[in-house]
Design an enzyme around this catalytic site. Sequence first.
Site, PDB file in Angstrom:
ATOM      1  N   ARG A  81       0.837  -1.207   0.000  1.00 44.06           N
ATOM      2  CA  ARG A  81       0.000   0.000   0.000  1.00 44.06           C
ATOM      3  C   ARG A  81       0.866   1.249   0.000  1.00 44.06           C
ATOM      4  O   ARG A  81       1.995   1.238   0.487  1.00 44.06           O
ATOM      5  CB  ARG A  81      -0.898   0.003   1.254  1.00 44.06           C
ATOM      6  CG  ARG A  81      -1.940  -1.102   1.308  1.00 44.06           C
ATOM      7  CD  ARG A  81      -3.076  -0.845   0.337  1.00 44.06           C
ATOM      8  NE  ARG A  81      -3.611   0.510   0.490  1.00 44.06           N
ATOM      9  CZ  ARG A  81      -4.505   0.860   1.396  1.00 44.06           C
ATOM     10  NH1 ARG A  81      -4.987  -0.027   2.230  1.00 44.06           N
ATOM     11  NH2 ARG A  81      -4.939   2.104   1.463  1.00 44.06           N
ATOM     12  N   CYS A  82       0.275   2.353  -0.518  1.00 47.13           N
ATOM     13  CA  CYS A  82       0.975   3.617  -0.517  1.00 47.13           C
ATOM     14  C   CYS A  82       1.324   3.987   0.922  1.00 47.13           C
ATOM     15  O   CYS A  82       0.529   3.691   1.808  1.00 47.13           O
ATOM     16  CB  CYS A  82       0.111   4.728  -1.133  1.00 47.13           C
ATOM     17  SG  CYS A  82      -1.250   5.305  -0.091  1.00 47.13           S
ATOM     18  N   PRO A  83       2.461   4.572   1.221  1.00 48.79           N
ATOM     19  CA  PRO A  83       3.495   5.028   0.294  1.00 48.79           C
ATOM     20  C   PRO A  83       4.663   4.042   0.119  1.00 48.79           C
ATOM     21  O   PRO A  83       5.736   4.438  -0.325  1.00 48.79           O
ATOM     22  CB  PRO A  83       3.995   6.297   0.989  1.00 48.79           C
ATOM     23  CG  PRO A  83       3.922   5.939   2.444  1.00 48.79           C
ATOM     24  CD  PRO A  83       2.732   5.007   2.599  1.00 48.79           C
TER      25      PRO A  83
END
Lengths: 392, 83
Positions: free
Chosen positions: B13-15
């Site tokens: 998942r971001c980041p």
Amino acid sequence: MTDPTPSSAPPKTAEAPRRAWLDASGAARIHPVARRAFEQALDDGWADPRRLSTEGRRARALLDGARESLAGAVGARTEEVHVAPSHTAALHAAVLGVAAGRRRAGTRAVVSAVERAAVLHAGEHAGLDVERVPVHRTGAVDTEAFAAALDDGPTALAALQHANGEVGTLQPTGAAHAATTARGVPLVVDAGASAGHVDVGAAWDVLALDPRDWGSVPGAGVLVVRRGVRWRPVAPEDEDRFFPGGPSVPAAFAAAASLEAVLADRAEEDRRRRALVDLVRTRVAAEVPDVEVVGDPDDRLPHVVTFSCLYVDGEALVTELDRAGFAVGSGSACTSRSLEPSHVLAAMGVLTHGNVRIGLDRETTRDDVERFLAVLPGAVARVRSFLGAQAL
Amino acid sequence: MSPAVVVDARGLRCPLPVIRLAAAARDAAPGALLTVLATDPAAEHDVPAWARMRGHAVVGSEHDEAAGTWSLTVEVSGQAPAA
């Protein structure tokens, strides 16, 4: 009745951490004038304004007075003003009603890529081919591309917000309105983020305002449709063609009274909050490593400021700040209920992760902002260390 | 020019995709090519934004819709990143 004795007062407990509300976009704390007006209208305007009794007429008079006052504030006629249940409902009615009224004129909508989701979704819901016009890095729409898009095919409506509520950038509604007017296309202007803070001007054919943004009570939105704009109801027949069932009279009255109040000292509040935003812009850029303050530095709202931190999980940062007593907003995907990042930040070409949005209302003090700025660098560093993102 | 080094950030998942890419860029020679593979849709926007902030250049961007994967290639800048 006797007064409670002092000895019945609860024992003193440890002081809870002081909270600072820095997430006021579309959710300002209630203005005292809104609260008083709402209570007064509950006393005097509780009845159904559609009824012919004395009580009903009194409620009707309050509602008519509210519409007249709102009309005066935006330079419209009273009959052009309609009170909605919410800002979202006002935007939906704007887009759906114009799309229905101009079905024969076109099946396209030309909008900026950074319009509120309610506008984009309403366009799609109406079955329009929604063309999203690109924006510059500041978030301001490309006016030449906007005008050019109007010529790409028969267009039912165009939409351009007055200012972007996520990043604070003002939009060139004057240029856009000149382009739409020359082509006979109505321009829907979402002034939800700006009304009550900056002059919304006259460059619009359909206008929506959000009373929650200037500190009114929940339960009202405002839609203004200029005479001559082809608008058709999309809901079943009702006495109120725009918002079936009619508005909450107390919420409408509070919206109008508080708008008059905030317009009266707008210049002073503008100066005060603009200085706080400048302070945030300067100190965040100087004191937080690997950060980008986004939005136009000058052509912007006085009370909104947004920045994105590299290598930061937005949800973790919002949680960390909340624990420290600061409520902030974020456009990062991980902080919303969807997996998609903010379409506004994405369209601007700026970082969507590690995003923090600050919205200052009229109660926000310099002390709130200074204390926030004091804890921010440490909070960012901690969140980066959780992810092992150091020395990158 | 040597082939791109691949940073596989699929499923992260971001980041995190950007963090993995930045770590690879820190250790790469100027002019090196790095390709990051990601399934988080934010990477499509965040990798170019990171590259712009760091002075790197995005030289390729592909989206495999069936696999739900983005593939972005950057050329590492010749300049040392800002402290």
